[in-house]
Design an enzyme around this catalytic site. Structure first.
Site, short mmCIF file in Angstrom:
data_model
loop_
_atom_site.label_atom_id
_atom_site.label_comp_id
_atom_site.label_asym_id
_atom_site.label_seq_id
_atom_site.Cartn_x
_atom_site.Cartn_y
_atom_site.Cartn_z
N ASN A 253 0.88 -1.17 0.00
CA ASN A 253 0.00 0.00 0.00
C ASN A 253 0.92 1.22 0.00
O ASN A 253 1.42 1.64 1.04
CB ASN A 253 -0.88 -0.05 1.26
CG ASN A 253 -1.84 1.12 1.34
OD1 ASN A 253 -1.77 2.05 0.53
ND2 ASN A 253 -2.72 1.09 2.32
N ARG B 49 -2.18 -2.16 -3.77
CA ARG B 49 -3.39 -1.37 -3.62
C ARG B 49 -3.30 -0.19 -4.58
O ARG B 49 -2.30 0.55 -4.56
CB ARG B 49 -3.52 -0.86 -2.19
CG ARG B 49 -4.71 0.02 -2.03
CD ARG B 49 -4.71 0.74 -0.72
NE ARG B 49 -5.91 1.55 -0.63
CZ ARG B 49 -6.02 2.63 0.14
NH1 ARG B 49 -5.01 3.00 0.88
NH2 ARG B 49 -7.12 3.32 0.16
N HIS C 277 -12.77 2.70 -0.67
CA HIS C 277 -12.80 1.68 0.39
C HIS C 277 -13.45 0.39 -0.10
O HIS C 277 -13.96 -0.40 0.70
CB HIS C 277 -13.62 2.15 1.62
CG HIS C 277 -13.00 3.26 2.41
ND1 HIS C 277 -13.76 4.24 3.01
CD2 HIS C 277 -11.71 3.54 2.73
CE1 HIS C 277 -12.97 5.08 3.65
NE2 HIS C 277 -11.72 4.68 3.49
N ARG D 225 -12.24 15.56 6.96
CA ARG D 225 -12.97 15.89 5.71
C ARG D 225 -14.43 16.22 6.02
O ARG D 225 -15.03 15.58 6.89
CB ARG D 225 -12.91 14.72 4.73
CG ARG D 225 -11.56 14.58 4.06
CD ARG D 225 -11.49 13.34 3.20
NE ARG D 225 -10.49 12.43 3.70
CZ ARG D 225 -10.41 11.14 3.37
NH1 ARG D 225 -11.27 10.60 2.53
NH2 ARG D 225 -9.46 10.38 3.87
N GLU E 299 -8.15 -5.44 4.60
CA GLU E 299 -7.99 -5.15 3.17
C GLU E 299 -6.77 -5.88 2.60
O GLU E 299 -6.80 -6.31 1.45
CB GLU E 299 -7.83 -3.63 2.98
CG GLU E 299 -9.13 -2.89 3.19
CD GLU E 299 -8.96 -1.44 3.58
OE1 GLU E 299 -8.53 -1.17 4.72
OE2 GLU E 299 -9.25 -0.57 2.75
#
Ligand code: ADP
Length: 399
Positions: free
Chosen positions: A8, A92, A181, A242, A385
């Protein structure tokens, strides 16, 4: 024993895990973070809990991967005798645009397509490509696979992914909802079906990924049919820093009344809003819960808004699905913050959502938290993940 490495690669950190796939065991994992700072930090953890941490000098992006490989090959701390023991690397990749509905073996053509998605994810895809390039140089004989955050959401119908903007903007600039996601939403959906002992294809699910970034997905028969993040990961739920959904006219108002530049507003919406912005305390829910216990009114407001907005989306997606079999919580907040789960589920009894207060407090990481007899099953499922990336990688090389 097939060993698969997952990567990642981001702008400020590179995270990795090494899996032995016969038993799906993580042999070692680690990360290099604070990239770009004067003293990046390398952290490593082996399956037997041996850990190792050190500052490393600032270096070129490709050299970061050399440090990681050197750790994996270290005669004392490492887990590999030879780099070629790694049969495949799963990378990823944040944005696959409309091109990738599934993970893909990386060819020159696939790499070009990932490059074409850079305008959609300028802060992510270039680093993902940097990781691919570094690993291909170091492991030219291994297979390399791209696993996209956006791929799972490619099953959304057009009326869910289109914005009510001129169609030409979609054609010219690819302006549409992509969602993110996806690997996490897919993993927890599959795991939920296993826990419930029902085929995924028979279930209507809502998956809540609540971490620093937050998104929620309506999953019908194993397919994403709507999701809260949009063209970028800024839309949807309120997040750590955010803003999530806002009236887009706020931006023009700030430009005109506040004389702010596009860059300044971008910074505010992405880095200074959400839980941090509203509370003026922190983006981290643990800090906010502490502030709430000390009676800080802005921290109270921030967390109330956070749960209210998740609850709004649950109602919206129950309507999208035309029913609901299970609601799943995952990621840092979803897995750990029992009081937030309770606040989210409050007043949703009319949908058949009834949280069991005691089960919600259980220390088990994976747990079933609905009241006995409740129509909607409530689950906490730790996301993984990396394992999903490793599984996809293995499936592609075996296929
Ligand atoms: P990322 O999106 O960076 O992967 P994570 O999934 O790790 O983020 O989630 C980070 C969030 O999870 C933070 O808001 C953090 O406060 C929250 N979190 C982690 N552990 C706990 C805990 N024990 N209680 C409450 N919140 C927690």
């Amino acid at each position: 024993m097939p060993i698969i490495l997952t990567i990642n690669a981001g702008s400020s950190s590179v995270k990795y895990q090494c899996f032995e796939m016969t038993d799906e065991v993580c042999l070692a994992k680690g990360q290099v973070d604070r990239l770009g700072s004067p003293s990046p930090n390398l952290f490593y953890e082996r399956h037997d809990n041996l850990t190792y941490q050190t500052d490393i000098p600032p270096m070129e992006y490709e050299s970061v991967f050399h440090s990681i490989f050197a750790t994996l090959l270290d005669t004392e701390k490492g887990i590999l005798q030879n780099l070629h023991d790694i049969v495949a690397v799963g990378h990823r990749v944040v944005h696959g645009g409309s091109r990738f509905a599934e993970s893909a073996l990386i060819t020159a053509e696939v790499e070009t397509a990932i490059n074409q998605c850079v305008p959609l994810a300028p802060l992510h895809n270039p680093y993902n490509l940097g990781g691919i390039s570094a690993c291909r140089h170091a492991l030219p004989n291994a297979a390399h696979v791209a696993v996209f955050d956006t791929a799972f959401h490619q099953t959304m119908p057009d009326y869910a992914y289109m914005y009510a903007l001129p169609h030409s903007l979609y054609e010219r600039y690819g302006i549409r909802r992509y969602g993110f996601h996806g690997t996490s939403h897919r993993y927890v959906s599959m795991r939920a079906a296993e826990i419930l002992g029902r085929p995924l294809t028979s279930l209507k699910l809502i998956t809540c990924h609540l971490g620093n970034g937050c998104s929620i997905t309506a999953v019908n028969q194993g397919k994403s049919v709507d999701t809260s993040m949009g063209l970028t990961p800024l839309e949807g739920l309120m997040m750590g820093t955010r803003c999530g959904d806002i009236d887009p006219a706020i931006i023009f108002h700030l430009m005109e009344e506040g004389q702010m530049s596009a860059d300044t507003i971008n910074q505010i919406l992405n880095r200074e809003s959400g839980l941090l912005g509203v509370s003026a305390v922190a983006s981290d829910v643990r800090d906010l819960l502490r502030a709430v216990s000390e009676g800080n009114p802005q921290a109270v407001l921030a967390l109330k808004m956070f749960s209210y907005r998740v609850r709004q989306y649950i109602g919206k997606y129950a309507a999208v699905l035309g029913g609901l079999d299970a609601l799943i919580f995952t990621a840092g907040i979803g897995e750990n913050a029992s009081s937030i789960r309770a606040a989210i589920c409050k007043n949703l009894g009319f949908l058949g959502i009834h949280l069991d207060a005691e089960k919600n407090q259980s220390k088990e990481m994976e747990k079933v938290i609905h009241r006995k007899g409740a129509r909607v099953k409530l689950l906490v499922v730790p996301t993984n993940e990396e394992l999903m990336i490793a599984r996809d990688t293995l499936a592609l090389i075996e296929g």
